[in-house]
Design an enzyme around this catalytic site. Sequence first.
Site, PDB file in Angstrom:
ATOM      1  CB  SER A 181     -12.086  31.261 -63.842  1.00  0.00           C
ATOM      2  OG  SER A 181     -13.032  30.939 -64.842  1.00  0.00           O
ATOM      3  CG  HIS A 209      -9.600  34.140 -61.611  1.00  0.00           C
ATOM      4  ND1 HIS A 209     -10.265  34.145 -60.400  1.00  0.00           N
ATOM      5  CD2 HIS A 209     -10.572  34.143 -62.555  1.00  0.00           C
ATOM      6  CE1 HIS A 209     -11.566  34.126 -60.605  1.00  0.00           C
ATOM      7  NE2 HIS A 209     -11.781  34.138 -61.905  1.00  0.00           N
ATOM      8  CE  LYS A 240     -12.528  37.399 -61.010  1.00  0.00           C
ATOM      9  NZ  LYS A 240     -12.479  37.761 -62.439  1.00  0.00           N
TER      10      LYS A 240
HETATM   11  C1  LIG Z   1     -13.269  38.401 -63.496  1.00  0.00           C
HETATM   12  C2  LIG Z   1     -12.597  38.460 -64.811  1.00  0.00           C
HETATM   13  C3  LIG Z   1     -12.809  39.538 -65.689  1.00  0.00           C
HETATM   14  C4  LIG Z   1     -13.811  40.611 -65.408  1.00  0.00           C
HETATM   15  O1  LIG Z   1     -13.325  41.519 -64.468  1.00  0.00           O
HETATM   16  P1  LIG Z   1     -14.265  42.721 -64.004  1.00  0.00           P
HETATM   17  O2  LIG Z   1     -13.331  43.750 -63.527  1.00  0.00           O
HETATM   18  O3  LIG Z   1     -15.161  42.175 -62.953  1.00  0.00           O
HETATM   19  O4  LIG Z   1     -15.032  43.165 -65.207  1.00  0.00           O
HETATM   20  C5  LIG Z   1     -12.083  39.557 -66.860  1.00  0.00           C
HETATM   21  N1  LIG Z   1     -11.214  38.569 -67.175  1.00  0.00           N
HETATM   22  C6  LIG Z   1     -11.019  37.521 -66.362  1.00  0.00           C
HETATM   23  C7  LIG Z   1     -10.032  36.458 -66.751  1.00  0.00           C
HETATM   24  C8  LIG Z   1     -11.700  37.422 -65.162  1.00  0.00           C
HETATM   25  O5  LIG Z   1     -11.504  36.368 -64.368  1.00  0.00           O
END
Ligand SMILES: *Cc1c(COP(=O)(O)O)cnc(C)c1O
Length: 402
Positions: A181, A209, A240
């Site tokens: 990220s 992502h 996301k």
């Molecule tokens: C955003 C993210 C998460 C967390 O996701 P949520 O559903 O908001 O808990 C987990 N792993 C990665 C790689 C992320 O980028």
Amino acid sequence: MYTIKDDLTTTLQEIRDAGLWKDERQLTSPQQAHITTTKTSALNFCANNYLGLADHPDVLASASSALQEWGFGMASVRFICGTQELHTRLEAALSDWFGTEDTILYSSCFDANGGVFEVLFGEGDAIISDALNHASLIDGIRLSKAARYRYANADMADLRTQLEAARGARRTVIVTDGVFSMDGYLAPLEQICDLAEEFGAMVLVDDSHAVGFIGDGGGGTPEACGVADRVDLLTGTLGKALGGASGGYVSGPAEVVALLRQRSRPYLFSNAVAPVVAAGSLTAIEIARTSSEARATLRRNTALFRELMTEAGFDLLPGDHPITPVMFPGEDGAREAARIADTMLDHGVYVIPFSYPVVPRGQARIRVQLSAAHSEDDVRACVAAFVTARQQVTGQEPPKES
Ligand SMILES: *Cc1c(COP(=O)(O)O)cnc(C)c1O
């Protein structure tokens, strides 16, 4: 008398003194390309709203009608009385998209990652994890009694070394983010799958992502790397690109999902995803799956931003993921990135600077995130704000056109 308040006041001050304090700006609008906060209005370049589905009219419509038809909340975990047709349909839609046997929903991907390892990997097993993996993978792996190995980020020679060290384990799994990220770099999944095959290991990819917008069909990093049929376990988020509300999943072999439903603690002991969210996510998935239009817009916006920023003399990490890090290297980089981001907000563009310890020392950056919700003018406005803010903060002008 002992009081925790005094202790914590000291800790809180230490966080402030180290420059690590995180403030929350309050939005007074929905999450979209143009947002307003209590202090200002701005173009938003720091959300994970990659496909612009967070306020898509079709997503809102199906969520509203689900509210009337299915009620507000489940007030139950799934196995007691918290499963509606919406939940099963959502799980089936994800399996169908990924070409997996089955999928299990969690309240978040944090929970999915928190609940998957302890069930599948125990004493005698080995978990081999990329050093830059998401915090939720790290925490989930800690909950397992398996032996833990770590390899340097995307370093295939080190992965091989760790696989050799883990030889003899009953089950071995390689765990990686699909996209890292802070850099927007894709994990080298083809090489990872080759090594997994050589050593008889499984591969788990957290594609949070990437799911919905990476790969021609939006199937994520495995699709983009041509290894969709070689990755054993997928985890990811609905929070996301896929509408951005909440929810996460583990997708893979039927037996894995069946066992998780019996044993996975965040699934068994936490409330079911709200019907509104399940319905909205179903529509978001349908849009992401069937329309390549939003993905094409996202790719165009990302390419345009990269081109204009490079012309303006900014230093970008290479790649084509909508996470576009604008680098401010060196000793003064962290302060420069922070001041430029602040100045950009004065010019109506909202971006976030990252510095040590979130990224390595000397590699401070402003992480820009493009969205299909941005117009071409929005992208140009963002670049213009970068140029103006850099001029104001450092005096640096863009290179003269030749
Ligand atoms: C955003 C993210 C998460 C967390 O996701 P949520 O559903 O908001 O808990 C987990 N792993 C990665 C790689 C992320 O980028």
